[in-house]
Design an enzyme around this catalytic site. Structure first.
Site, PDB file in Angstrom:
ATOM      1  N   ARG A   1       0.851  -1.187   0.000  1.00 23.02           N
ATOM      2  CA  ARG A   1       0.000   0.000   0.000  1.00 23.02           C
ATOM      3  C   ARG A   1       0.888   1.239   0.000  1.00 23.02           C
ATOM      4  NH1 ARG A   1      -2.026   3.191   4.673  1.00 23.02           N
ATOM      5  NH2 ARG A   1      -3.784   4.426   3.952  1.00 23.02           N
TER       6      ARG A   1
ATOM      7  N   HIS B   1      -2.596  11.026   0.732  1.00 24.45           N
ATOM      8  CA  HIS B   1      -2.049  10.830   2.073  1.00 24.45           C
ATOM      9  C   HIS B   1      -1.384  12.142   2.498  1.00 24.45           C
ATOM     10  CE1 HIS B   1      -0.700   7.472   4.996  1.00 24.45           C
ATOM     11  NE2 HIS B   1      -0.340   8.613   5.559  1.00 24.45           N
TER      12      HIS B   1
ATOM     13  N   GLU C   1      -7.136   8.700   6.320  1.00 28.61           N
ATOM     14  CA  GLU C   1      -7.401   9.370   7.595  1.00 28.61           C
ATOM     15  C   GLU C   1      -7.859  10.823   7.448  1.00 28.61           C
ATOM     16  OE1 GLU C   1      -4.074   8.940  10.244  1.00 28.61           O
ATOM     17  OE2 GLU C   1      -4.251   6.770  10.314  1.00 28.61           O
TER      18      GLU C   1
ATOM     19  N   ASN D   1      -7.179   2.112  10.112  1.00 30.34           N
ATOM     20  CA  ASN D   1      -5.852   2.272  10.716  1.00 30.34           C
ATOM     21  C   ASN D   1      -6.012   2.308  12.221  1.00 30.34           C
ATOM     22  OD1 ASN D   1      -5.017   2.601   8.093  1.00 30.34           O
ATOM     23  ND2 ASN D   1      -4.369   4.745   8.310  1.00 30.34           N
TER      24      ASN D   1
ATOM     25  N   TYR E   1      -3.812   2.281  16.023  1.00 27.88           N
ATOM     26  CA  TYR E   1      -2.551   2.288  16.774  1.00 27.88           C
ATOM     27  C   TYR E   1      -2.743   2.148  18.276  1.00 27.88           C
ATOM     28  CZ  TYR E   1      -0.232   3.571  12.465  1.00 27.88           C
ATOM     29  OH  TYR E   1       0.255   3.551  11.186  1.00 27.88           O
TER      30      TYR E   1
ATOM     31  N   GLU F   1      -3.357   0.130   8.222  1.00 31.70           N
ATOM     32  CA  GLU F   1      -2.150   0.465   8.992  1.00 31.70           C
ATOM     33  C   GLU F   1      -2.264  -0.072  10.403  1.00 31.70           C
ATOM     34  OE1 GLU F   1      -1.001   4.641   9.179  1.00 31.70           O
ATOM     35  OE2 GLU F   1      -1.470   4.897   7.054  1.00 31.70           O
TER      36      GLU F   1
HETATM   37  C1  GBH Z   1      -0.961   7.369  10.707  1.00 30.24           C
HETATM   38  O1  GBH Z   1      -1.477   8.407  11.441  1.00 30.24           O
HETATM   39  C2  GBH Z   1      -0.571   7.909   9.372  1.00 30.24           C
HETATM   40  O2  GBH Z   1      -1.469   7.473   8.370  1.00 30.24           O
HETATM   41  C3  GBH Z   1       0.838   7.604   8.963  1.00 30.24           C
HETATM   42  O3  GBH Z   1       1.214   8.399   7.894  1.00 30.24           O
HETATM   43  C4  GBH Z   1       1.741   7.772  10.164  1.00 30.24           C
HETATM   44  O4  GBH Z   1       3.098   7.672   9.833  1.00 30.24           O
HETATM   45  C5  GBH Z   1       1.367   6.713  11.149  1.00 30.24           C
HETATM   46  O5  GBH Z   1       0.009   6.750  11.458  1.00 30.24           O
HETATM   47  C6  GBH Z   1       2.152   6.781  12.454  1.00 30.24           C
HETATM   48  O6  GBH Z   1       1.882   7.960  13.140  1.00 30.24           O
HETATM   49  O7  GBH Z   1      -3.201  13.223  20.055  1.00 30.24           O
HETATM   50  O8  GBH Z   1      -5.007  14.330  18.902  1.00 30.24           O
HETATM   51  O9  GBH Z   1      -3.150  13.429  17.637  1.00 30.24           O
HETATM   52  C7  GBH Z   1      -1.876   8.125  12.765  1.00 30.24           C
HETATM   53  C8  GBH Z   1      -2.540   9.341  13.313  1.00 30.24           C
HETATM   54  C9  GBH Z   1      -1.999   9.518  15.605  1.00 30.24           C
HETATM   55  C10 GBH Z   1      -4.172  10.073  14.815  1.00 30.24           C
HETATM   56  C11 GBH Z   1      -2.497   9.549  17.008  1.00 30.24           C
HETATM   57  C12 GBH Z   1      -4.653  10.108  16.221  1.00 30.24           C
HETATM   58  C13 GBH Z   1      -4.028  10.583  18.500  1.00 30.24           C
HETATM   59  C14 GBH Z   1      -4.892  11.768  18.711  1.00 30.24           C
HETATM   60  N1  GBH Z   1      -3.034   9.192  14.666  1.00 30.24           N
HETATM   61  N2  GBH Z   1      -3.570  10.487  17.113  1.00 30.24           N
HETATM   62  S1  GBH Z   1      -4.002  13.272  18.819  1.00 30.24           S
END
Ligand code: GBH
Length: 451
Positions: free
Chosen positions: A78, A122, A167, A295, A297, A362
């Site tokens: 991807r 993206h 996202e 996605n 995390y 992701e």
């Molecule tokens: C993804 O974003 C992206 O698609 C990717 O490009 C990136 O490298 C990867 O993850 C790793 O970061 O504290 O308000 O920000 C993840 C984005 C990160 C969104 C954590 C939500 C928590 C809320 N996410 N975030 S805040």
């Protein structure tokens, strides 16, 4: 010997990247500037002033990189297409040299038996479009659809799986509300307008792609796995419901259920009015999709607390709700490690939007490159077990894309955070497979995990 956990025969094993995070070559072959070129040059926005100018130099090293993907045994890859490479002004004529790169990439992937999965956006909006209002401007949605059609025209004969946006929550709220991502604006009304125009862009592009014969169409979201701090507290459960509505259903419902939930619409009206939402938009946005990209995390824990200021600029409408700090084991990003969050999220999507096919587009973790790579392996192992359990419980999960194939430009964190299963030495651009890459190869080879 036990068979362990086996995934369905057709399960897709992949890894993911994004254009601005790996390509470099930001001024080559006619590419125009994006909002991330501008933002990364703005003092104080990105760790240590890092930019994507060189990144992993993937634009020139793509053939070797595809070779590494083949070594790892990836079945699918991807990646995202850089809008400013394809249309340097965002709109207007196509830059053929920009498309040539993706043409070569797709052919090379096919030569190695790797199925390309394209993300059309993206986060690297052409700067000239931001100068005309960016995602707060309705026209941006139409320009995105034109760009999508142009990419499909060139690659559609060799790319089966198309996703529109990555996202959009991040594009809208991180980009226009908190401003921690490009374009760095801090205006809640702008964020909610951007959100709508992103959804509209998806719907218009989905229409174009479908008409052009795209086989599998979708969008990638980053739904929060919202959990009540105390599941026995009615106030906490209600807080979780509100956050789920305002950060998840505000996307899910227009895409999958025909319109914004009433509570989300009230929030939009109070902050941005409703003038930017036109009568036919709901139908456009709800264009049928074949797959939902998820996605994931980390979980989000919330509690109902009178007087709490709420979750900050990224979470308008959450006054009286406390967002708990992450606890327990954390990644190098400071994100809480909790595979059960993914399982809960998948089950919730399955229950609320029955019949939705899902791809995990992701999942992965940043850990420093010192010593063994066990933390990353254990993170991915735990989350794959959650995915397997979800499948066992009836959720239609078609595949898993590990974030990320390579260490790369981690947005506001620059190169300081390493998500790759392949290490990049940024001085020499030498790539080295981490232990997690070898481990992932064995997972793919046996289509599952040890018991
Ligand atoms: C993804 O974003 C992206 O698609 C990717 O490009 C990136 O490298 C990867 O993850 C790793 O970061 O504290 O308000 O920000 C993840 C984005 C990160 C969104 C954590 C939500 C928590 C809320 N996410 N975030 S805040």
């Amino acid at each position: 010997m036990t068979l362990g956990l086996r995934f369905p025969d057709e399960f897709v094993w992949g890894a993911a990247t994004a254009a601005y995070q790996i390509e470099g070559a930001t001024r080559d072959d006619g590419r125009g500037p994006s909002i991330w070129d501008t933002f990364s040059r703005t003092p104080g926005k990105v760790f240590a002033g890092h930019t994507g100018d060189v990144a992993c130099d993937h634009y020139y090293r793509y053939a070797d990189d595809v070779g590494l993907m083949a070594d790892i045994g990836l079945r699918s890859y991807r990646f995202s297409i850089s809008w400013p490479r394809v249309k340097p002004d965002g709109t207007g004529p196509v830059n053929p040299r920009g498309l040539d790169f993706y043409d070569r990439l797709v052919d090379t992937l096919h030569e190695r038996g790797i199925d390309p999965v394209v993300t059309l956006y993206h986060w690297d909006l052409p700067q000239p479009l931001e100068d005309r209002g960016g995602w707060t401007a309705r026209e941006t949605a139409s320009w995105f659809a034109e760009y999508a059609a142009a990419v499909h025209q060139r690659l559609g004969d060799r790319v089966r799986v198309w996703t529109t946006l990555n996202e959009p929550w991040c594009s809208a709220f991180l980009g226009y509300a908190s401003g921690i991502h490009a374009p760095g604006r801090q205006d809640p009304a702008a964020a909610l307008k951007a959100l709508h125009h992103l959804l509209l862009a998806h719907g218009l592009a989905a229409g174009e792609l479908r008409a052009a014969g795209a086989e599998t169409l979708g969008i990638t979201l980053n739904p929060s796995a919202v959990r009540p701090a105390d599941p026995d507290s009615a106030a906490d459960v209600e807080a979780a419901r509100v956050v789920h509505t305002l950060s998840n259903r505000i996307f899910f419902d227009p895409l999958l259920a025909g319109g914004y939930p009433p509570e989300a619409l009230e929030l939009i009206e109070s902050l941005a009015g409703l003038g930017h939402i036109h009568d036919h938009d709901a139908k456009t946005i709800a264009a049928p999709i074949d797959v939902l990209g998820v996605n994931y995390y980390a979980p989000t824990y919330v509690a109902g607390r009178k007087g709490s200021p709420g979750g900050g600029p990224n979470n308008p409408g959450t006054e009286g709700i406390e967002f708990l700090p992450p606890s327990g084991p954390l990644t190098d990003m400071g994100w809480q490690i909790e595979p059960a969050g993914l399982l809960g999220l998948l089950e919730q999507i399955h229950a609320d939007y029955p019949g939705t096919s899902i791809m995990i587009t992701e999942n992965g973790a940043a850990f420093p490159h010192t010593g063994p790579d066990h933390d990353r392996i254990s993170y991915v192992d735990g989350h794959l077990r959650a995915v397997h359990e979800a499948i066992t419980r009836g959720v239609d999960v078609r595949g898993y894309f590990l974030w990320s194939f390579l260490d790369n430009f981690e947005w506001a964190e620059g190169y300081a955070k390493r998500f790759g299963i392949v290490h990049v030495d940024y001085q020499t651009q030498v790539r080295t497979l981490k232990e997690s890459a070898h481990w992932y190869r064995s997972v793919i080879a046996r289509n599952g995990l040890d018991a």
